[in-house]
Design a protein around this motif. Structure first.
Motif, PDB file in Angstrom:
ATOM      1  N   PRO A 253       0.838  -1.206   0.000  1.00  0.00           N
ATOM      2  CA  PRO A 253       0.000   0.000   0.000  1.00  0.00           C
ATOM      3  C   PRO A 253       0.874   1.258   0.000  1.00  0.00           C
ATOM      4  N   THR A 254       0.371   2.316  -0.606  1.00  0.00           N
ATOM      5  CA  THR A 254       1.144   3.544  -0.764  1.00  0.00           C
ATOM      6  C   THR A 254       1.820   4.025   0.511  1.00  0.00           C
ATOM      7  N   LEU A 255       1.097   4.021   1.614  1.00  0.00           N
ATOM      8  CA  LEU A 255       1.662   4.582   2.845  1.00  0.00           C
ATOM      9  C   LEU A 255       2.872   3.782   3.321  1.00  0.00           C
ATOM     10  N   LEU A 256       2.826   2.491   3.121  1.00  0.00           N
ATOM     11  CA  LEU A 256       3.964   1.658   3.533  1.00  0.00           C
ATOM     12  C   LEU A 256       5.143   1.874   2.600  1.00  0.00           C
ATOM     13  N   ARG A 257       4.808   2.043   1.324  1.00  0.00           N
ATOM     14  CA  ARG A 257       5.839   2.322   0.333  1.00  0.00           C
ATOM     15  C   ARG A 257       6.565   3.617   0.660  1.00  0.00           C
ATOM     16  N   GLN A 258       5.817   4.550   1.254  1.00  0.00           N
ATOM     17  CA  GLN A 258       6.415   5.839   1.605  1.00  0.00           C
ATOM     18  C   GLN A 258       7.151   5.790   2.930  1.00  0.00           C
ATOM     19  N   GLY A 259       7.146   4.644   3.585  1.00  0.00           N
ATOM     20  CA  GLY A 259       7.880   4.527   4.838  1.00  0.00           C
ATOM     21  C   GLY A 259       7.054   4.848   6.069  1.00  0.00           C
ATOM     22  N   LYS A 260       5.744   5.044   5.894  1.00  0.00           N
ATOM     23  CA  LYS A 260       4.883   5.334   7.054  1.00  0.00           C
ATOM     24  C   LYS A 260       4.719   4.062   7.884  1.00  0.00           C
ATOM     25  N   PRO A 261       4.413   4.224   9.171  1.00  0.00           N
ATOM     26  CA  PRO A 261       4.284   3.038  10.018  1.00  0.00           C
ATOM     27  C   PRO A 261       3.073   2.189   9.654  1.00  0.00           C
ATOM     28  N   LEU A 262       3.169   0.912  10.020  1.00  0.00           N
ATOM     29  CA  LEU A 262       2.062  -0.003   9.748  1.00  0.00           C
ATOM     30  C   LEU A 262       0.820   0.399  10.556  1.00  0.00           C
ATOM     31  N   ASN A 263       1.065   0.943  11.740  1.00  0.00           N
ATOM     32  CA  ASN A 263      -0.052   1.357  12.594  1.00  0.00           C
ATOM     33  C   ASN A 263      -0.015   2.858  12.835  1.00  0.00           C
ATOM     34  N   PRO A 264      -0.359   3.655  11.844  1.00  0.00           N
ATOM     35  CA  PRO A 264      -0.264   5.099  12.034  1.00  0.00           C
ATOM     36  C   PRO A 264      -1.398   5.588  12.922  1.00  0.00           C
ATOM     37  N   THR A 265      -1.226   6.785  13.443  1.00  0.00           N
ATOM     38  CA  THR A 265      -2.320   7.399  14.173  1.00  0.00           C
ATOM     39  C   THR A 265      -3.302   7.934  13.139  1.00  0.00           C
ATOM     40  N   ILE A 266      -4.538   7.608  13.311  1.00  0.00           N
ATOM     41  CA  ILE A 266      -5.539   8.024  12.338  1.00  0.00           C
ATOM     42  C   ILE A 266      -6.510   8.999  13.002  1.00  0.00           C
ATOM     43  N   HIS A 267      -6.732  10.114  12.343  1.00  0.00           N
ATOM     44  CA  HIS A 267      -7.686  11.090  12.866  1.00  0.00           C
ATOM     45  C   HIS A 267      -9.030  10.856  12.219  1.00  0.00           C
ATOM     46  N   CYS A 268     -10.017  10.728  13.081  1.00  0.00           N
ATOM     47  CA  CYS A 268     -11.350  10.423  12.568  1.00  0.00           C
ATOM     48  C   CYS A 268     -12.368  11.428  13.064  1.00  0.00           C
ATOM     49  N   VAL A 269     -13.457  11.526  12.350  1.00  0.00           N
ATOM     50  CA  VAL A 269     -14.587  12.341  12.783  1.00  0.00           C
ATOM     51  C   VAL A 269     -15.785  11.408  12.874  1.00  0.00           C
ATOM     52  N   ALA A 270     -16.538  11.550  13.980  1.00  0.00           N
ATOM     53  CA  ALA A 270     -17.708  10.687  14.129  1.00  0.00           C
ATOM     54  C   ALA A 270     -18.870  11.491  14.681  1.00  0.00           C
ATOM     55  N   VAL A 271     -20.039  10.986  14.492  1.00  0.00           N
ATOM     56  CA  VAL A 271     -21.237  11.643  14.993  1.00  0.00           C
ATOM     57  C   VAL A 271     -21.299  11.436  16.508  1.00  0.00           C
ATOM     58  N   SER A 272     -21.846  12.425  17.234  1.00  0.00           N
ATOM     59  CA  SER A 272     -21.993  12.281  18.682  1.00  0.00           C
ATOM     60  C   SER A 272     -23.415  11.814  18.980  1.00  0.00           C
ATOM     61  N   ASP A 273     -23.680  11.538  20.278  1.00  0.00           N
ATOM     62  CA  ASP A 273     -25.038  11.106  20.638  1.00  0.00           C
ATOM     63  C   ASP A 273     -26.054  12.169  20.241  1.00  0.00           C
ATOM     64  N   ALA A 274     -25.673  13.432  20.510  1.00  0.00           N
ATOM     65  CA  ALA A 274     -26.592  14.522  20.152  1.00  0.00           C
ATOM     66  C   ALA A 274     -26.819  14.547  18.643  1.00  0.00           C
ATOM     67  N   GLY A 275     -25.745  14.258  17.899  1.00  0.00           N
ATOM     68  CA  GLY A 275     -25.847  14.248  16.439  1.00  0.00           C
ATOM     69  C   GLY A 275     -26.793  13.168  15.941  1.00  0.00           C
ATOM     70  N   GLU A 276     -26.784  12.034  16.650  1.00  0.00           N
ATOM     71  CA  GLU A 276     -27.644  10.910  16.260  1.00  0.00           C
ATOM     72  C   GLU A 276     -29.114  11.317  16.254  1.00  0.00           C
ATOM     73  N   SER A 277     -29.464  12.175  17.232  1.00  0.00           N
ATOM     74  CA  SER A 277     -30.886  12.510  17.340  1.00  0.00           C
ATOM     75  C   SER A 277     -31.193  13.911  16.795  1.00  0.00           C
ATOM     76  N   ALA A 278     -30.223  14.493  16.098  1.00  0.00           N
ATOM     77  CA  ALA A 278     -30.440  15.848  15.578  1.00  0.00           C
ATOM     78  C   ALA A 278     -31.504  15.843  14.475  1.00  0.00           C
ATOM     79  N   ASP A 279     -32.118  16.990  14.302  1.00  0.00           N
ATOM     80  CA  ASP A 279     -33.149  17.125  13.273  1.00  0.00           C
ATOM     81  C   ASP A 279     -32.481  17.532  11.958  1.00  0.00           C
ATOM     82  N   ILE A 280     -32.178  16.543  11.134  1.00  0.00           N
ATOM     83  CA  ILE A 280     -31.407  16.783   9.913  1.00  0.00           C
ATOM     84  C   ILE A 280     -32.150  17.697   8.956  1.00  0.00           C
TER      85      ILE A 280
END
Ligand code: ADP
Ligand code: ZN
Length: 735
Positions: free
Chosen positions: A104-131
Motif C-alpha cells: 500500500p502507498t503509505l507503507l511504500r512511503q515509509g509510514k508506520p504499519l499502525n499510524p495514528t488516524i484522525h477520525c470524525v464521528a457523529v456524537s449522541d446529540a448528532g444521532e438525534s439531531a433534526d437533519i
C-alpha cells in the motif's frame, strides 16, 4: 562493521537487481520482510529486505549501511516474498517495482504499519439531531452529518472525508461547536478479529450447482476449477457455499473482481450471507482505508478480502481459497508498468499454498478452456439459468436492407417500442462514447485528427470539444474545416448521439446514459445502476460499463448497435473478444421470468461468425477459435512476449528493438519466432513513436531464458535512455 550482516534489498528503481547494504547497528534488527531506510545515490529510499547474506560481490568497505529498520517485525512472510520474487521473475520486471506494486502507498512511503488516524464521528446529540431543519439552514453541515450518520460509531478518517467532500472542515467545525460531532484519534493496531456470523441461508442448490460444489469439496489441495455458466446460472451461489465452508474452518478467502463497480453488490451479498463485512481493496480507496484493509488481511482478522487486480498481492497468512469472478475480464491484466495478470498470479499463489482456486465466467478465455481440455483445470458447467429465466432469443438486423439513422435502424426502433409497451426495459449498447467518432469536412473530406497521435478526434457535442481517446488531448470543436473552411459534420455515432436520437424517438420515456463521461461524479454509477435496477429508467444506453454483472429485473431487450468492429479485427483475439462482449451484454436480458431478446445490427449478416454465435453460443465460438489458433500456432498453443518501445524519434524506438533482435538471434532462434521490429498499430501516440517486437515460442522455458538475458542487457544499453520500453509477458493486447 566486519560482522554486520549484509542485506539484500529491493529498492523501487527500474533496475533488475537487488542492492546490498550493511545492516544498521540500531534496533530493530533487519530481517527479510522488513522495510529499511537506505541511502541511494544522493537520496534516501525505502527498501524491502529480501534476504541476508554474509558475502557480497562488493568489498565490505564499499557497501553502504542501512540507516534504519522501519518495522519491528517482518511486514511480509516468506510466502509473500515468494510471490514478489515469482512476479519479478515471470514478468521480467525489476523487483523493487514489484514491491512498490504489492505494498500500500503509505507503507511504500515509509509510514508506520499502525499510524495514528484522525477520525470524525457523529456524537449522541448528532444521532438525534433534526437533519431536515439543519438542511434548510446549513445544507453543508447536514450533508456532512449524514455521511457521519451512515458511517456510525467508528466515524470516517479525515483523509477519506477530504476525498468525498473537499471542503468538509468548515462544516465539521460548526458541527463540533454544536456538539453534533466529535473528533478523535486512534492508533488502530488492534484490528479486532471479526468472526463471521450465521448469515442468511441461501436457496437450495439446483442439481448442476450441487454437482459442481461436490467436485470442489471432494478435492484436496491445489486445483483450479472453472465454473462455466451464463450470467444468472448461479455461479455466485456456488462461490458462497465454498466460501462459507472455508471461513467456518477458520481460514481466509480472497475474492478478485474486475472492477470497483462490481464490488458493492457482491459485498452486500457476502455480508448478508456470511454475516460479516469483507475487507475491500481497490484503487478508489483512500490510502489510509487501503492500509487498514491490508493490515486486517495480514493479521487474518479479516477473513474475507474482496478486491480488484492488485489485491492479489494482499498478505493473507491463513489463505484457504481464491475466487476469481469474471475470469475473462481484461482488467485482471495490468496494461502498464508491471504488466501482470492477477488471475495467473492468483493461480501461482494457490499452487504454492496448496489451496483451490475457483474461476467463474460465462465466457471463459481460450487459455483457461485449453487448460481444462488438457486436464490441468476442471471445468464445471452450469448450463441453465437459475429459477425460471430462459436464455434470450437472438435476431440479426441487416443494415444494408434496413439502414440506420443516428445508429438506429427501423426494426430496432420498433423492437424498443414493443418492449417498452409491454412494460419491459431496453438496453442499447455501443462501445464508443462521445457524440461521433469522426469530424469530417463535407467539402474536402478532411478529418479532424489528434496532433499527438495517429488517431481521429472524437466529437463531444455536449461540451463542444474534440477529444482524443488515446492521449486525452482536447480542443474546441471546429465549426468550419481547418483546411478549406467549408462546413464540417460529425460522422458515425457514439453513446451521446444515440442518447439524443433515442430522446427524439421516445419522448416522455426515461433515458439514462451510462459511460465514463456521464458517470464522472463519485458514486454516480452506483446510483444510476441502482435506479436502473429498480426500473427507474426505460432505456439504458451505454458502453461496456453496462455489460458487467448487473442485474436489471425488468430488462427484456438488448440492442447491439454496431457489432462489426470485431469481425475484421487485426488482433488474433478479435473474435473471442467480440463474442465475449456480446454474450456478456446479452446476459442482461430477461433474467427473471420474461424471456429476453437480443437484437444485433450488422452490415455483414452472412458472416459465418453470426451463425456460429447464434446457433452454438459462446462454446461454439470458443471451439472454432481454439481450432484456428492451434492451426496457426497462436496462444494458448504458443507463448508470446511483446517488447514495446516508444520515443520522440521513430529511429530511436526502432534502434533499441534492433539491438534486442540481434541479441536474441545471437543466442537462439530455432524454436523461437521473432516478428519485427515493426511500427505499433497506432504508430504515434501522445507525441511518441511506438514500435514493437513480438516473440513467440511453444517452449515457455526458452522464451523466459531469452527474456532473462535480454532484460539486463537492455537496461544497460546506452541507446535505451532515449526510449521508453517494456516487456509484456503473455500480452493480451498486441499494440
Ligand atoms: P451468476 O453468478 O452465475 O450470475 P447468481 O449466483 O448471481 O448467478 O444467481 C442468479 C440469481 O439466481 C440470483 O438472484 C440468485 O439468488 C438466484 N439463484 C441462484 N441459485 C439459485 C437456486 N439454486 N435456486 C433459486 N435461485 C437461485
Ligand atoms: Zn491523441
Amino acid at each position: 562493521m566486519s560482522s554486520l550482516p549484509i542485506l539484500k534489498v529491493a529498492v523501487s528503481v527500474p533496475l533488475s537487481r537487488e542492492f546490498d547494504y550493511l545492516s544498521a547497528t540500531t534496533e530493530p534488527e533487519a530481517v527479510p520482510g522488513c522495510r529499511v531506510l537506505v541511502p541511494f545515490g544522493r537520496r534516501r529510499q525505502v527498501g524491502l529486505v529480501l534476504g541476508r547474506a554474509t558475502e557480497s560481490g562488493l568489498a565490505r568497505d564499499q557497501i553502504r549501511q542501512s540507516l534504519e529498520t522501519l518495522d519491528d517485525s517482518p511486514l511480509l512472510t516468506e510466502d509473500d516474498l515468494w510471490l514478489i520474487r515469482f512476479t519479478s521473475d515471470y514478468y521480467h520486471h525489476p523487483i523493487g517495482e514489484v514491491v512498490a506494486t504489492a505494498l500500500p502507498t503509505l507503507l511504500r512511503q515509509g509510514k508506520p504499519l499502525n499510524p495514528t488516524i484522525h477520525c470524525v464521528a457523529v456524537s449522541d446529540a448528532g444521532e438525534s439531531a433534526d437533519i431536515e431543519s439543519l438542511a434548510k439552514r446549513a445544507p453543508r453541515q447536514a450533508e456532512l452529518l449524514e455521511i457521519l450518520l451512515d458511517a456510525g460509531g467508528n466515524g470516517v478518517d479525515e483523509e477519506t472525508l477530504t476525498e468525498w467532500v473537499p471542503t468538509w472542515r468548515r462544516a465539521a467545525k460548526a458541527l463540533f461547536e454544536k456538539g453534533l460531532a466529535h473528533r478523535f484519534s486512534t492508533r488502530a493496531d488492534g484490528d479486532e478479529p471479526v468472526s463471521p456470523g450465521s448469515g442468511e441461508a441461501g436457496p437450495a442448490l439446483h442439481a448442476a450447482q450441487q454437482q459442481a460444489l461436490e467436485r470442489i469439496e471432494a478435492h484436496e489441495g491445489f486445483g483450479v476449477f472453472l465454473l462455466d455458466g451464463v450470467t444468472g446460472s448461479g455461479k455466485t451461489e456456488v462461490y458462497l457455499r465454498m466460501i462459507r465452508q472455508v471461513v467456518d474452518a477458520g481460514r481466509q478467502v480472497l475474492i478478485l473482481v474486475p472492477e470497483i463497480g462490481l464490488t458493492p453488490q457482491l459485498v452486500s451479498r457476502l455480508e448478508t450471507r456470511l454475516g460479516v463485512a469483507p475487507a475491500v481493496m481497490h484503487s478508489g480507496l483512500s490510502d489510509t482505508a487501503r492500509l487498514v484493509a491490508w493490515r486486517r488481511a495480514r493479521a487474518a482478522s479479516a477473513k474475507l478480502v474482496v478486491g480488484t487486480r492488485s489485491a492479489v498481492f494482499t498478505p493473507m497468512p491463513d489463505l484457504g481459497l481464491i475466487v476469481i469472478d469474471e475470469e475473462h475480464d481484461h482488467s485482471f491484466k495490468q496494461q502498464e508498468g508491471l504488466r501482470y495478470s492477477a488471475r495467473d498470479l492468483a493461480i501461482a499463489r494457490a499452487k504454492r499454498k496448496n489451496i483451490p482456486v475457483i474461476l467463474g465466467s460465462a465466457t471463459p478465455t481460450l487459455e483457461v478452456l485449453q487448460h481444462c481440455r488438457a486436464g490441468n483445470f476442471v471445468r464445471l458447467q452450469l448450463p441453465d439459468r437459475a429459477g425460471n429465466a430462459k436464455p434470450p432469443n437472438f435476431r440479426l438486423i441487416d443494415l444494408m436492407r434496413a439502414p440506420a439513422r443516428d445508429g438506429l435502424s427501423e426494426p430496432m426502433l420498433r423492437a424498443i417500442d414493443k418492449h417498452l409497451d409491454s412494460d419491459g426495459q431496453a438496453l442499447i449498447f455501443l462501445n464508443r462514447r462521445g457524440f461521433a467518432p469522426t469530424l469530417i469536412c463535407a467539402s474536402c473530406g478532411h478529418v479532424a485528427e489528434c496532433y499527438r497521435c495517429d488517431s481521429r478526434m472524437t466529437v463531444h457535442a455536449k461540451n463542444n470539444v474534440l477529444r482524443c481517446h488515446h492521449c486525452g488531448a482536447a480542443r474546441a470543436l471546429d465549426v468550419r474545416c481547418t483546411v478549406c473552411g467549408a462546413e464540417v459534420r460529425p460522422l458515425g455515432e457514439g453513446t451521446e448521439r444515440l442518447e439524443d436520437a433515442l430522446r427524439a424517438h421516445f419522448p416522455g420515456r426515461r433515458i439514462e446514459r451510462i459511460d465514463s463521461d456521464s458517470m464522472q461524479r463519485r458514486g454516480a454509477i452506483d446510483e444510476a445502476l441502482e435506479l436502473a435496477a429498480q426500473g427507474g429508467a426505460d432505456i439504458l444506453v451505454g458502453t461496456q460499463m453496462l455489460s458487467k454483472g448487473h442485474h436489471f429485473p425488468k430488462l427484456t431487450l438488448v440492442g447491439i448497435v454496431n457489432a462489426d468492429q470485431g469481425l475484421f479485427g487485426t488482433d488474433f483475439r478479435s473474435a473471442e473478444r467480440m463474442a465475449q462482449s456480446i454474450i456478456q451484454v446479452a446476459g442482461r436480458a430477461g433474467r427473471e421470468s420474461r424471456q429476453g431478446e437480443v437484437i444485433i445490427q450488422t452490415a455483414f449478416p452472412d458472416n459465418p461468425f453470426w451463425k456460429c454465435l447464434i446457433e452454438g453460443g459462446y462454446p461454439r465460438i470458443a471451439d472454432d477459435a481454439l481450432a484456428e489458433r492451434e492451426e496457426s500456432r497462436w496462444p494458448p498453443f504458443t507463448r508470446l512476449a511483446l517488447i514495446r518501445s516508444a520515443a520522440h524519434k521513430k529511429s530511436d524506438a526502432h534502434a533499441l528493438l534492433d539491438v534486442a533482435r540481434r541479441r536474441i538471434e545471437a543466442k537462439q532462434t530455432e524454436r523461437l519466432r521473432i516478428l519485427g521490429p515493426v511500427d505499433a498499430p497506432m504508430a504515434r501516440r501522445a507525441g511518441r513513436y511506438r514500435a514493437q517486437l513480438l516473440l513467440q515460442s511453444s517452449d515457455r522455458r526458452l522464451l523466459h531464458e531469452i527474456l532473462a538475458d535480454l532484460r539486463p542487457a537492455l537496461e544497460s544499453e546506452p541507446s535505451a535512455r532515449k526510449v521508453r520500453w517494456s516487456i509484456d509477458v503473455d500480452p493480451v493486447e498486441l499494440f
